[in-house]
Design a protein around this motif. Structure first.
Motif, PDB file in Angstrom:
ATOM      1  N   ILE A 182       0.874  -1.169   0.000  1.00  0.00           N
ATOM      2  CA  ILE A 182       0.000   0.000   0.000  1.00  0.00           C
ATOM      3  C   ILE A 182       0.908   1.215   0.000  1.00  0.00           C
ATOM      4  O   ILE A 182       1.868   1.284   0.772  1.00  0.00           O
ATOM      5  N   THR A 183       0.615   2.184  -0.874  1.00  0.00           N
ATOM      6  CA  THR A 183       1.476   3.351  -0.984  1.00  0.00           C
ATOM      7  C   THR A 183       0.659   4.605  -1.258  1.00  0.00           C
ATOM      8  O   THR A 183      -0.550   4.529  -1.477  1.00  0.00           O
ATOM      9  N   ASP A 184       1.340   5.723  -1.253  1.00  0.00           N
ATOM     10  CA  ASP A 184       0.698   6.995  -1.566  1.00  0.00           C
ATOM     11  C   ASP A 184       0.254   7.014  -3.021  1.00  0.00           C
ATOM     12  O   ASP A 184       0.759   6.266  -3.855  1.00  0.00           O
ATOM     13  N   ASP A 185      -0.664   7.911  -3.326  1.00  0.00           N
ATOM     14  CA  ASP A 185      -1.191   8.041  -4.684  1.00  0.00           C
ATOM     15  C   ASP A 185      -0.406   9.097  -5.450  1.00  0.00           C
ATOM     16  O   ASP A 185      -0.839  10.236  -5.615  1.00  0.00           O
ATOM     17  N   GLU A 186       0.781   8.710  -5.897  1.00  0.00           N
ATOM     18  CA  GLU A 186       1.622   9.600  -6.682  1.00  0.00           C
ATOM     19  C   GLU A 186       1.981   8.895  -7.992  1.00  0.00           C
ATOM     20  O   GLU A 186       2.329   7.717  -7.988  1.00  0.00           O
ATOM     21  N   PRO A 187       1.895   9.603  -9.109  1.00  0.00           N
ATOM     22  CA  PRO A 187       2.150   8.974 -10.417  1.00  0.00           C
ATOM     23  C   PRO A 187       3.504   8.274 -10.512  1.00  0.00           C
ATOM     24  O   PRO A 187       3.595   7.185 -11.079  1.00  0.00           O
ATOM     25  N   ARG A 188       4.562   8.876  -9.971  1.00  0.00           N
ATOM     26  CA  ARG A 188       5.888   8.239 -10.065  1.00  0.00           C
ATOM     27  C   ARG A 188       5.913   6.924  -9.317  1.00  0.00           C
ATOM     28  O   ARG A 188       6.565   5.972  -9.747  1.00  0.00           O
ATOM     29  N   GLN A 189       5.224   6.875  -8.173  1.00  0.00           N
ATOM     30  CA  GLN A 189       5.207   5.624  -7.422  1.00  0.00           C
ATOM     31  C   GLN A 189       4.454   4.542  -8.186  1.00  0.00           C
ATOM     32  O   GLN A 189       4.900   3.402  -8.257  1.00  0.00           O
ATOM     33  N   ARG A 190       3.310   4.904  -8.745  1.00  0.00           N
ATOM     34  CA  ARG A 190       2.542   3.915  -9.509  1.00  0.00           C
ATOM     35  C   ARG A 190       3.397   3.364 -10.650  1.00  0.00           C
ATOM     36  O   ARG A 190       3.473   2.154 -10.854  1.00  0.00           O
ATOM     37  N   VAL A 242      -9.856  -6.111  -7.411  1.00  0.00           N
ATOM     38  CA  VAL A 242      -9.881  -6.606  -6.039  1.00  0.00           C
ATOM     39  C   VAL A 242     -10.093  -5.397  -5.138  1.00  0.00           C
ATOM     40  O   VAL A 242      -9.814  -4.261  -5.513  1.00  0.00           O
ATOM     41  N   ARG A 243     -10.586  -5.650  -3.978  1.00  0.00           N
ATOM     42  CA  ARG A 243     -10.802  -4.560  -3.031  1.00  0.00           C
ATOM     43  C   ARG A 243      -9.723  -4.614  -1.966  1.00  0.00           C
ATOM     44  O   ARG A 243      -9.355  -5.680  -1.491  1.00  0.00           O
ATOM     45  N   VAL A 244      -9.259  -3.472  -1.607  1.00  0.00           N
ATOM     46  CA  VAL A 244      -8.283  -3.342  -0.532  1.00  0.00           C
ATOM     47  C   VAL A 244      -8.933  -2.491   0.548  1.00  0.00           C
ATOM     48  O   VAL A 244      -9.448  -1.408   0.260  1.00  0.00           O
ATOM     49  N   PHE A 245      -8.950  -3.001   1.743  1.00  0.00           N
ATOM     50  CA  PHE A 245      -9.490  -2.262   2.873  1.00  0.00           C
ATOM     51  C   PHE A 245      -8.363  -2.014   3.853  1.00  0.00           C
ATOM     52  O   PHE A 245      -7.556  -2.905   4.119  1.00  0.00           O
ATOM     53  N   ALA A 246      -8.296  -0.829   4.371  1.00  0.00           N
ATOM     54  CA  ALA A 246      -7.242  -0.481   5.332  1.00  0.00           C
ATOM     55  C   ALA A 246      -7.800   0.496   6.340  1.00  0.00           C
ATOM     56  O   ALA A 246      -8.742   1.242   6.057  1.00  0.00           O
ATOM     57  N   GLN A 247      -7.212   0.484   7.511  1.00  0.00           N
ATOM     58  CA  GLN A 247      -7.558   1.460   8.547  1.00  0.00           C
ATOM     59  C   GLN A 247      -6.255   2.073   9.030  1.00  0.00           C
ATOM     60  O   GLN A 247      -5.325   1.356   9.388  1.00  0.00           O
ATOM     61  N   PHE A 248      -6.185   3.365   9.007  1.00  0.00           N
ATOM     62  CA  PHE A 248      -5.021   4.073   9.491  1.00  0.00           C
ATOM     63  C   PHE A 248      -5.421   4.844  10.736  1.00  0.00           C
ATOM     64  O   PHE A 248      -6.462   5.482  10.764  1.00  0.00           O
TER      65      PHE A 248
END
Length: 144
Positions: free
Chosen positions: A107-115, A134-140
């Motif tokens: 799981i990572t930040d939503d940045e174009p370079r990372q993708r 697929v679904r990803v569920f997370a709690q921060f």
């Protein structure tokens, strides 16, 4: 491309860790050095990259049950060495270590370079899986 070596012996000083995490702006880690140290020590697998003089260039770590899943928690490379193959080599070590498990998750930040980087490693964003996403569920939450 700078020369570097990889090591899985887990030897990283607190000063090195704080410097590396600070270099990429991950203040959630650098604000609590004891928590960062515990996270590194409690990881299932840690691999580091060092230059010829022994300076820490990058680190990757995973948490795993060593049977069905490996969760890649961190892949970070000092910005001065990004694009030189360090991150790819670090992730390659995780892939090799957990080649027998069914799922590798990150799981990572939503940045174009990372993708773009993670896709170049063969990872697929959950919404892009075929025949369906697929679904990803997370709690921060903030630590206590």
């Amino acid at each position: 491309m700078p020369a570097f070596t990889l090591s899985t012996d887990g030897t990283v000083s607190e000063t090195e860790l704080l410097s590396l995490y600070a270099s990429v702006g991950w203040s959630a880690y650098t604000n609590d050095p004891l928590l960062l140290d515990q996270a590194i020590r409690s990881s299932s697998f840690v691999v580091v990259a060092r230059d010829e003089e022994g300076a820490l260039l990058g680190l990757a770590r995973a948490i795993s049950d060593d049977a069905t899943i490996a969760y890649v928690q961190d892949i970070l490379v000092n910005p001065s060495f990004q694009g030189a193959g360090v991150g790819r080599a670090l992730f390659g070590q995780i892939q090799e270590r957990y080649r027998h498990v069914r799922q590798t998750v990150l799981i990572t930040d939503d940045e174009p370079r990372q993708r773009a980087f993670y896709e170049s490693l063969g990872l697929t964003e959950g919404s892009d899986f075929q025949p369906g996403p697929v679904r990803v569920f997370a709690q921060f939450r903030r630590p206590l």
